[in-house]
Write an enzyme that holds these catalytic residues in place. Structure first.
Site, PDB file in Angstrom:
ATOM      1  N   GLU A 175       0.822  -1.227   0.000  1.00 24.49           N
ATOM      2  CA  GLU A 175       0.000   0.000   0.000  1.00 24.49           C
ATOM      3  C   GLU A 175       0.855   1.276   0.000  1.00 24.49           C
ATOM      4  O   GLU A 175       0.651   2.175   0.817  1.00 24.49           O
ATOM      5  CB  GLU A 175      -0.977   0.001   1.187  1.00 24.49           C
ATOM      6  CG  GLU A 175      -1.980  -1.130   1.102  1.00 24.49           C
ATOM      7  CD  GLU A 175      -3.127  -1.043   2.105  1.00 24.49           C
ATOM      8  OE1 GLU A 175      -3.055  -0.238   3.060  1.00 24.49           O
ATOM      9  OE2 GLU A 175      -4.111  -1.787   1.923  1.00 24.49           O
ATOM     10  N   GLU A 294      -5.441  -8.419  -0.501  1.00 21.99           N
ATOM     11  CA  GLU A 294      -6.174  -8.139   0.745  1.00 21.99           C
ATOM     12  C   GLU A 294      -7.624  -7.917   0.363  1.00 21.99           C
ATOM     13  O   GLU A 294      -7.921  -6.997  -0.418  1.00 21.99           O
ATOM     14  CB  GLU A 294      -5.638  -6.892   1.459  1.00 21.99           C
ATOM     15  CG  GLU A 294      -4.299  -7.103   2.129  1.00 21.99           C
ATOM     16  CD  GLU A 294      -3.876  -5.913   2.988  1.00 21.99           C
ATOM     17  OE1 GLU A 294      -4.753  -5.235   3.586  1.00 21.99           O
ATOM     18  OE2 GLU A 294      -2.656  -5.651   3.038  1.00 21.99           O
TER      19      GLU A 294
HETATM   20  O1  AHR Z   1      -5.335  -6.058   6.862  1.00 20.75           O
HETATM   21  C1  AHR Z   1      -5.235  -4.938   7.694  1.00 20.75           C
HETATM   22  C2  AHR Z   1      -4.482  -3.783   7.049  1.00 20.75           C
HETATM   23  O2  AHR Z   1      -5.254  -3.276   5.990  1.00 20.75           O
HETATM   24  C3  AHR Z   1      -3.162  -4.083   6.416  1.00 20.75           C
HETATM   25  O3  AHR Z   1      -2.105  -4.042   7.317  1.00 20.75           O
HETATM   26  C4  AHR Z   1      -3.007  -2.997   5.409  1.00 20.75           C
HETATM   27  O4  AHR Z   1      -2.216  -3.373   4.312  1.00 20.75           O
HETATM   28  C5  AHR Z   1      -4.431  -2.647   5.027  1.00 20.75           C
HETATM   29  O5  AHR Z   1      -4.653  -1.286   5.044  1.00 20.75           O
END
Ligand code: AHR
Length: 501
Positions: A175, A294
């Site tokens: 990110e 994610e």
């Molecule tokens: O999964 C939780 C968080 O969400 C992670 O650390 C991050 O990459 C995202 O913003």
């Protein structure tokens, strides 16, 4: 209620499912690692401190690629802190989660955990491109993967790991577009760093598979421009671009929440278009694949304040969302969205594995249990292997604030190598059963093996420490397959798995 319909035909397919579509994510965050996966002294823990009850559930869940060690955590991660004798490992501030990291569990312990899960589990290692760069990425790669005869690979052997870890899949940061990220960068800065890191890693091993950071969400102001700029620098050097998405019902807008997969599918299609646009500009025959590394339902708005209030505790209770039947139905629909794009999405990681927005929950010293969301994931991982058939639904619709008219039926189907077909379907109606008719053209199956449903009279029902099996899938009545025509009725707000053989 009008009947929803679609046709399945082996001549019309999307693509082969990459097993890594059923990946997961272990971050050093809250209790995902400590008292989640790893709890020395727990009654079920083995000699390495891995909880046996959790390991059994992880196997049942059917996870494949497991991303590690973050997440936001990785942007402050010093890999060398996490290897070698445990008593020598430093305690560090984890800036991402305002916690203290003991490094008691590290790289070697993670690889050993994956080996215990089984051969289907593959590491997906994230690199720190927030506070670090090319040199440290190369050091970690050499430590992890080089067979021996160099300082870092021999150090691994001295640390007890003679065999290389064989990490094939690497994330080039996490990110990096997000201002919250330690070492946040502009697309141009990140694109250059990712390209330099990728080029150097390929010098060591041309076979590595690399994931460039895409946007941390479709709503980011730089979305699409970020992907285009990053890929302009890295197109020939990386294999995948990442996507992240979390969904929750905001301002009580449950109808839009139920249609979250509309957003996920649009997101995927937008990223595909952006990748292909860059490919066209570069006149490249190569296609970039998507790593949705994610994704989940996450009640993020409830947890933001929790983090800023922390005073550097070890493994605090953080992001421990409890999931309802409705959340499980939405998660099932997100799985359907991923399968429907299996031609381009080749890696996906449910964030996360244990305790932290997770399908598996634990109590320190106590039991582990399956959240409602465990079930759709486990079923999709088990039966969603093979070739995805192209499903175009003709469905009644309902109105949503965010996405306009949305189909009540969301569905896909996967044909396994042995010819069996599994239909995955969600009825988004909160009140009405949905009659379903599927025409099977030129497909073998002649009977229904099972129609399993996750639904409940109480859409807010959940599994808890006190009642761990309050919500489980049950068998549906009346589903039939006659003369190449499948008929079923999908319960209101339900996730359905219909297996045909
Ligand atoms: O999964 C939780 C968080 O969400 C992670 O650390 C991050 O990459 C995202 O913003």
């Amino acid at each position: 209620m009008r009947t929803a319909r679609f046709t399945l035909d082996p001549a019309f397919t999307v693509g082969e499912v990459d097993p890594r579509l059923f990946g997961s994510f272990v971050e050093h965050l809250g209790r995902c690692v400590y008292t989640g996966v790893f709890e020395p002294g727990h009654p079920t823990a083995d000699a390495d401190g891995i909880r046996g009850d959790v390991l059994a559930l992880v196997r049942e869940l059917g996870v494949t690629a497991v991303r590690y060690p973050g997440g936001n955590f990785v942007s402050g991660y010093r890999w060398e802190d996490s290897v070698g004798p445990v008593e020598d490992r430093p305690r560090r501030l984890d800036l991402a989660w305002r916690s203290t990291e003991t490094n008691r569990f590290g790289l070697s312990e993670f690889i050993s955990f994956l080996r215990k899960i089984g051969p289907q589990a593959e590491p997906m290692m994230a690199l720190n491109l927030g506070t670090r760069g090319v040199a440290e990425a190369l050091q970690l790669q050499e430590y992890a993967n080089h067979p021996g005869g160099t300082a870092l690979s021999d150090l691994r052997a001295v640390h007890g790991d003679k065999d290389p870890f064989g990490i094939r899949l690497w994330c080039l940061g996490n990110e990096m577009d997000g201002p919250w990220q330690t070492g946040h960068k502009t697309a141009e800065e990140y694109g250059r760093l990712a390209a330099e890191t990728a080029r150097a890693m390929r010098q060591m091993d041309p076979g590595v598979q690399l994931v460039a950071c895409g946007s941390s969400g479709r709503s980011m102001p730089t979305f699409a421009a970020w992907e285009a700029a990053v890929l302009q620098e890295t197109y020939d050097l990386v294999d995948h671009i990442s996507l992240h998405a979390y969904y929750e019902p905001l301002d009580g807008d449950v109808d839009s929440f139920l249609a979250s997969a509309v957003d996920m599918e649009t997101f995927i299609e937008d990223v595909v278009a952006t990748c292909d646009h860059v490919g066209a500009r570069l006149k490249s025959p190569k296609k970039i694949s998507l790593s949705f590394d994610e994704w989940n339902v996450w009640y993020m708005s409830r947890t933001e304040e929790q983090v800023s209030a922390l005073d550097w505790p070890e493994a605090p209770r953080l992001l421990e969302d409890s999931y309802s039947v409705m959340d499980a139905v939405v998660l099932g629909s997100l799985l359907i969205a991923l399968l429907r794009h299996a031609d381009r999405v080749t890696v996906a990681c449910l964030a996360q594995l244990v305790n932290v927005i997770a399908p598996i929950m634990t109590e320190p010293g106590g039991p582990a249990w399956r959240q409602t969301t465990f079930h759709p994931f486990a079923q999709a991982s088990r039966y969603g292997r093979g070739e995805v058939l192209d499903v175009r639904v003709d469905s009644p619709t309902y109105g949503t604030q965010k996405y306009g008219e949305a189909d009540l039926l969301h569905a896909t189907a996967v044909r396994a190598e042995d010819g069996t077909v599994t239909v995955f379907a969600v009825n988004r109606s909160r009140t009405e059963p949905l009659p379903l008719e599927v025409a099977l053209n030129g497909l073998g199956p002649a009977s229904v093996v099972e129609h399993s449903v996750l639904a409940d009279a109480d859409p807010d029902a959940r599994n808890t420490l006190a009642e761990p099996d309050r919500v489980t899938p049950h068998a549906a009545e009346g589903t039939a397959l006659e003369g190449g025509r499948l008929t079923a009725v999908l319960e209101p707000l339900s996730w359905n798995v219909i297996r045909l053989a």
